[in-house]
Design a protein around this motif. Structure first.
Motif, short mmCIF file in Angstrom:
data_model
loop_
_atom_site.label_atom_id
_atom_site.label_comp_id
_atom_site.label_asym_id
_atom_site.label_seq_id
_atom_site.Cartn_x
_atom_site.Cartn_y
_atom_site.Cartn_z
N VAL A 58 0.85 -1.19 0.00
CA VAL A 58 0.00 0.00 0.00
C VAL A 58 0.89 1.25 0.00
CG1 VAL A 58 -1.70 1.34 1.30
CG2 VAL A 58 -1.89 -1.15 1.18
N ALA A 59 0.68 2.14 -0.96
CA ALA A 59 1.47 3.37 -1.04
C ALA A 59 0.88 4.43 -0.13
CB ALA A 59 1.50 3.88 -2.48
N MET A 60 1.76 5.20 0.46
CA MET A 60 1.32 6.32 1.31
C MET A 60 1.45 7.62 0.53
SD MET A 60 2.98 5.28 5.02
CE MET A 60 4.60 4.91 4.35
N ARG A 61 0.52 8.52 0.79
CA ARG A 61 0.55 9.85 0.18
C ARG A 61 0.11 10.86 1.23
NH1 ARG A 61 0.99 10.25 -5.38
NH2 ARG A 61 0.24 12.40 -5.27
N GLY A 62 0.29 12.12 0.94
CA GLY A 62 -0.19 13.18 1.81
C GLY A 62 0.94 13.90 2.52
N LEU A 63 0.79 15.22 2.63
CA LEU A 63 1.78 16.04 3.32
C LEU A 63 1.51 15.97 4.81
CD1 LEU A 63 4.17 17.93 3.16
CD2 LEU A 63 2.60 19.83 2.75
N VAL A 64 2.13 14.99 5.45
CA VAL A 64 1.94 14.72 6.88
C VAL A 64 3.29 14.84 7.57
CG1 VAL A 64 1.21 12.98 8.57
CG2 VAL A 64 0.01 13.17 6.39
N GLY A 65 3.30 15.41 8.77
CA GLY A 65 4.54 15.53 9.53
C GLY A 65 4.83 16.97 9.90
N THR A 66 6.06 17.22 10.31
CA THR A 66 6.51 18.54 10.77
C THR A 66 7.56 19.07 9.80
OG1 THR A 66 6.07 17.88 13.05
CG2 THR A 66 7.54 19.77 12.72
N PRO A 67 7.40 20.31 9.29
CA PRO A 67 8.24 20.80 8.19
C PRO A 67 9.74 20.52 8.33
CG PRO A 67 6.52 22.38 8.62
CD PRO A 67 6.36 21.30 9.65
N TYR A 68 10.34 20.82 9.48
CA TYR A 68 11.78 20.65 9.63
C TYR A 68 12.23 19.19 9.50
CZ TYR A 68 11.76 25.41 11.55
OH TYR A 68 11.61 26.76 11.73
N TYR A 69 11.33 18.26 9.77
CA TYR A 69 11.70 16.84 9.84
C TYR A 69 11.15 16.00 8.70
CZ TYR A 69 13.11 18.19 14.53
OH TYR A 69 13.72 18.81 15.59
N VAL A 70 10.33 16.58 7.84
CA VAL A 70 9.65 15.81 6.81
C VAL A 70 10.61 15.49 5.65
CG1 VAL A 70 8.77 17.75 5.45
CG2 VAL A 70 7.45 15.64 5.59
N ALA A 71 10.43 14.33 5.02
CA ALA A 71 11.32 13.88 3.94
C ALA A 71 10.96 14.56 2.61
CB ALA A 71 11.22 12.37 3.80
N PRO A 72 11.94 14.67 1.70
CA PRO A 72 11.71 15.35 0.42
C PRO A 72 10.58 14.74 -0.40
CG PRO A 72 14.06 14.97 0.75
CD PRO A 72 13.35 14.25 1.85
N GLU A 73 10.48 13.40 -0.41
CA GLU A 73 9.46 12.76 -1.23
C GLU A 73 8.05 13.07 -0.72
OE1 GLU A 73 11.25 9.35 1.36
OE2 GLU A 73 11.90 11.23 0.42
N VAL A 74 7.93 13.35 0.57
CA VAL A 74 6.63 13.76 1.12
C VAL A 74 6.28 15.16 0.62
CG1 VAL A 74 5.34 14.24 3.24
CG2 VAL A 74 6.94 12.32 3.17
N VAL A 75 7.25 16.07 0.68
CA VAL A 75 7.03 17.44 0.23
C VAL A 75 6.72 17.47 -1.27
CG1 VAL A 75 8.05 19.74 0.01
CG2 VAL A 75 8.57 18.32 2.01
N ALA A 76 7.36 16.58 -2.02
CA ALA A 76 7.20 16.58 -3.48
C ALA A 76 5.84 16.05 -3.92
CB ALA A 76 8.31 15.75 -4.11
N GLY A 77 5.08 15.45 -2.98
CA GLY A 77 3.75 14.97 -3.32
C GLY A 77 3.73 13.61 -3.99
#
Length: 295
Positions: free
Chosen positions: A182-201
């Protein structure tokens, strides 16, 4: 999950003083009526979540409703379980709120420990390595069970007792299941700690947690953040660039072995980024922050 909400909760637990507060909920100390054992109870009202869902999307409400199931999957005893995950002991739900009875961790959080060093910079390497070993143990355990935390940061890493007790990963309010591909999506987390692939959508996997833990390690050793900005947008831009640097002033006394591990955790190429199990096997972790030959 037990139905009956707060009434059923109060039949089994004596509710005590408030010990924490989050975005939507509150955490209180509680005691089991039958045994007197101490726990923490996290209570999340559903009304602000419904309001948030109406104003934007239903993500917050959906996460709150799935949190008990995800947390139970992540923390239940059994093969591969870790003592470094806050355990869920009971859950109560009604139309107005969700109440989760959890391990009591009243020794403060990792952010408080880092902040206590103030202008002296980061933690000693031996201490930081011991803490990162505990964090990686928690992540390796939940990842084997198909759970990604998605909000690893110092505030969610809790000591079970004062004076340097066991460190535990808590707050599974943003966690998701990724089992069976199952793939995960969504901008979840805290900006300073979030991974690039999360930010990239993009779709992403459990290694987003390793990236976040890498940021935590960077902060533990230097007292500074690797990616930052004046606004959330600027922070996200910095994360997407992933231009990792080790300023001499902050890292003058940090070993090459520690920097090597940080590079392998904060690797923008997900295929080359370490897994939690690989973090546990890194020489700097194995040798508890001592010098070791790099392979």
């Amino acid at each position: 999950m037990t139905t009956g909400g707060e009434l059923a909760l109060r039949q089994e637990y004596v509710i005590g003083d408030e010990i924490g507060r989050g975005r939507f909920g509150v955490v209180r100390r509680c005691y089991a009526v039958a045994t007197g054992d101490p726990f923490a109870v996290k209570s999340t009202p559903k009304s602000p979540l419904r309001e948030a869902a109406e104003a934007a999307d239903a993500l917050d409400l959906a996460l709150a409703e799935q949190e008990p199931k995800i947390h139970l999957l992540a923390s239940s005893p059994g093969p591969g379980s870790s003592p470094h995950v806050v355990a869920l002991h009971a859950a109560f739900e009604d139309d107005s709120a969700v109440h989760l009875v959890l391990d009591l961790c009243d020794g403060g959080d990792l952010l408080s420990l880092i902040s206590s060093h103030g202008s002296s910079g980061g933690l000693p390497e031996q201490e930081a390595a011991g803490l990162m070993q505990q964090i990686a143990s928690a992540l390796a355990s939940i990842h084997r069970r198909g759970v990604a935390h998605r909000d690893v940061k110092p505030e969610n890493l809790l000591f079970d007792s004062a004076g340097g007790g066991v460190l535990k990963l808590g707050d599974f309010g943003s966690a998701a299941w990724f089992g069976d591909g199952v793939a995960m999506r969504g901008l979840v987390g805290t900006p300073y700690y979030v991974a690039p692939e999360v930010v990239a959508g993009r779709d992403y996997g459990e290694k987003v947690d390793v990236w976040s833990a890498g940021v935590v390690l960077y902060v533990m050793l230097s007292g500074t953040l690797p990616f930052y900005g004046a606004t959330a947008g600027e922070v996200f831009d910095s994360v997407l660039r992933a231009n990792l640097r080790f300023p001499p002033r902050a890292f003058a006394s940090v070993s090459p072995e520690a920097k090597d591990l940080i590079r392998r955790m904060l690797c923008r190429d997900v295929s080359r980024r370490f897994s939690a199990d690989q973090v546990l096997r890194h020489p700097w972790i194995v040798n508890r922050g001592g010098a070791a030959a790099m392979g």
